[in-house]
Design an enzyme around this catalytic site. Structure first.
Site, short mmCIF file in Angstrom:
data_model
loop_
_atom_site.label_atom_id
_atom_site.label_comp_id
_atom_site.label_asym_id
_atom_site.label_seq_id
_atom_site.Cartn_x
_atom_site.Cartn_y
_atom_site.Cartn_z
N ASN A 285 -52.99 3.98 -31.20
CA ASN A 285 -52.81 3.86 -29.44
C ASN A 285 -53.98 2.08 -29.40
O ASN A 285 -55.15 2.04 -29.70
CB ASN A 285 -53.30 4.57 -28.74
CG ASN A 285 -53.24 6.52 -29.05
OD1 ASN A 285 -51.92 6.24 -28.95
ND2 ASN A 285 -54.08 6.98 -29.04
N GLU B 51 -46.92 9.52 -28.64
CA GLU B 51 -45.77 9.13 -29.34
C GLU B 51 -45.13 9.67 -30.47
O GLU B 51 -45.39 11.08 -30.16
CB GLU B 51 -46.47 7.94 -30.73
CG GLU B 51 -45.41 7.78 -31.41
CD GLU B 51 -45.95 7.41 -33.29
OE1 GLU B 51 -45.21 6.00 -33.67
OE2 GLU B 51 -46.89 7.96 -33.83
N HIS C 136 -54.39 1.68 -42.25
CA HIS C 136 -53.40 2.37 -41.99
C HIS C 136 -52.97 2.05 -40.75
O HIS C 136 -52.33 1.38 -39.68
CB HIS C 136 -52.78 3.48 -42.55
CG HIS C 136 -51.65 3.31 -41.94
ND1 HIS C 136 -50.56 3.95 -42.37
CD2 HIS C 136 -51.36 4.05 -41.45
CE1 HIS C 136 -48.93 3.91 -41.86
NE2 HIS C 136 -49.43 4.08 -40.24
N GLU C 137 -54.30 2.40 -39.95
CA GLU C 137 -54.25 2.39 -38.00
C GLU C 137 -54.60 1.78 -37.70
O GLU C 137 -53.87 0.66 -36.56
CB GLU C 137 -55.23 4.14 -37.66
CG GLU C 137 -54.67 5.16 -38.41
CD GLU C 137 -53.05 5.20 -37.64
OE1 GLU C 137 -52.99 5.12 -36.29
OE2 GLU C 137 -52.43 5.64 -38.70
N GLY D 5 -52.11 13.06 -38.15
CA GLY D 5 -53.40 12.50 -39.17
C GLY D 5 -54.23 11.40 -38.68
O GLY D 5 -54.99 11.34 -38.35
#
Length: 364
Positions: free
Chosen positions: A316, A173, A348-349, A312
């Site tokens: 993926n 990214e 969050h991920e 952070g």
């Protein structure tokens, strides 16, 4: 052909190319004009826009990567199945800092070259390409990045064995997949990926990618490498592709309520500090599946702490990478702020598994 006739033909072809580029932002092929490779090469229509053509769509990548951390290099090949929605006079995709040694289209050699201004690899056929399915194949060499983007090496010191270790990992990214393999590197260009990578056969090395490993086999002739082959992905963007070769092992393995495994990987001297993040991941994924009413779409979910990591964390699909400080929590010495940060980052991920990974991103 006389000089005047040739000049007129070039002008007319150029005008048709420019008009199409202005209308569609990507050219290729004008049904009112005959195909003219010479005119196309001279006019360079690929420089009209930095965007890829919406009429050339990848649907399947078959990717092979073999890295060498001792020489900071890698070699690879990619086969991309593409669909043309309209006749095309050329194809452009992305490539950056790669040495592409061979390009074929539908198993035939073809004119191909780098247009570095927009990081394009341009393919120009001898005849106009018809609507339908075509296969683009490329072989390439590259260097492991000396930044924490693209395909790069990460070194760490094992406090248990007092030895230096090296792993290789990816961070694609926003637009660094193109520095590792030629691809259609825009988030809207979703495709399936069938990935194979090599790893050292000994020293407890493993290979990880977005999907489950299906099989592995020694490289022949034997040179101390093993090829790991992974299951085909769901359609996804290039920036979500991830593969890692490391000597980590799973410190925590849980089963989500839906039935898939959640595994946490970390360097061996930090295994005791993954319990909290793993607990949060299990609770969060179960919550999101129920709250969204949409199942997690992949057969496994791995989370891994990378010793050298710029962001952070990175969402993926199926293999979330973290900076160590955003995943590791020592119950004896870490602060309450650190505990909150780990929980927030993990949640969050995991939310990205639906928002950004499953959901389609569209560029205007």
């Amino acid at each position: 052909m006389s000089t005047i006739k040739r000049t007129v033909a070039l002008v007319l072809t150029a005008m048709s190319i420019i008009v199409e580029a202005e209308q569609d932002e990507n050219v290729l092929g004008n049904p009112k004009m005959p195909f003219n490779k010479t005119a196309i090469m001279e006019m360079e229509p690929w420089e009209c826009t930095i965007r890829l053509s919406k009429h050339v769509r990848p649907i399947q990548y078959v990717l092979y990567i073999s890295s060498n951390s001792e020489t900071d290099s890698f070699t690879g090949s990619v086969e991309i199945t593409i669909i043309l929605d309209s006749p095309q006079s050329f194809i452009k995709l992305h490539s950056s800092e790669l040495k592409i040694t061979e390009t074929t289209l539908d198993s035939n050699p073809i004119t191909a070259f780098c247009y570095s201004k927009y990081q394009f690899w341009v393919v120009v056929p001898d005849e106009e390409l018809s609507v339908g399915i075509h296969t683009l194949r490329m072989k390439f060499d590259g260097c492991l990045s000396n930044t924490m983007f693209g395909f790069y090496r990460s070194d760490y010191f094992d406090e248990g064995t007092y030895k230096q270790h090296t792993i290789v990992t990816t961070q694609f990214e926003p637009t660094f997949a193109r520095s590792t393999f030629p691809c259609f590197d825009e988030p809207e260009m979703k495709s399936k990926f069938q990935i194979s990578i090599t790893r050292p056969s000994g020293n407890n090395f493993i290979a990880l990618s977005n999907m489950d490993q299906e099989c592995e086999e020694p490289v022949s002739p034997a040179n101390g490498l093993t090829i790991a082959r992974f299951a085909n992905t769901l359609p996804m963007s290039t920036y979500l592709v991830c593969f890692i070769v490391c000597d980590f092992q799973a410190s925590e393995i849980f089963k989500a309520d839906q039935g898939f495994l959640i595994r946490t990987f970390v360097r061996r001297d930090q295994q005791k500090n993954t319990k909290y993040a793993s607990y949060v991941a299990l609770k969060a994924i179960n919550y999101f599946v129920e709250y969204f009413g949409i199942k997690y779409m992949l057969p496994k979910l791995d989370i891994i702490a990378i010793p050298d990591f710029e962001a952070g964390a990175m969402e993926n699909w199926g293999l979330i990478t973290f900076r160590e400080t955003q995943l590791l929590y020592d119950e004896c010495t870490s602060s309450s702020t650190s505990k909150s940060s780990v929980a927030s980052t993990v949640c969050h991920e995991l939310a990205h598994m639906w928002f950004g990974d499953l959901g389609r991103q569209i560029l205007n």
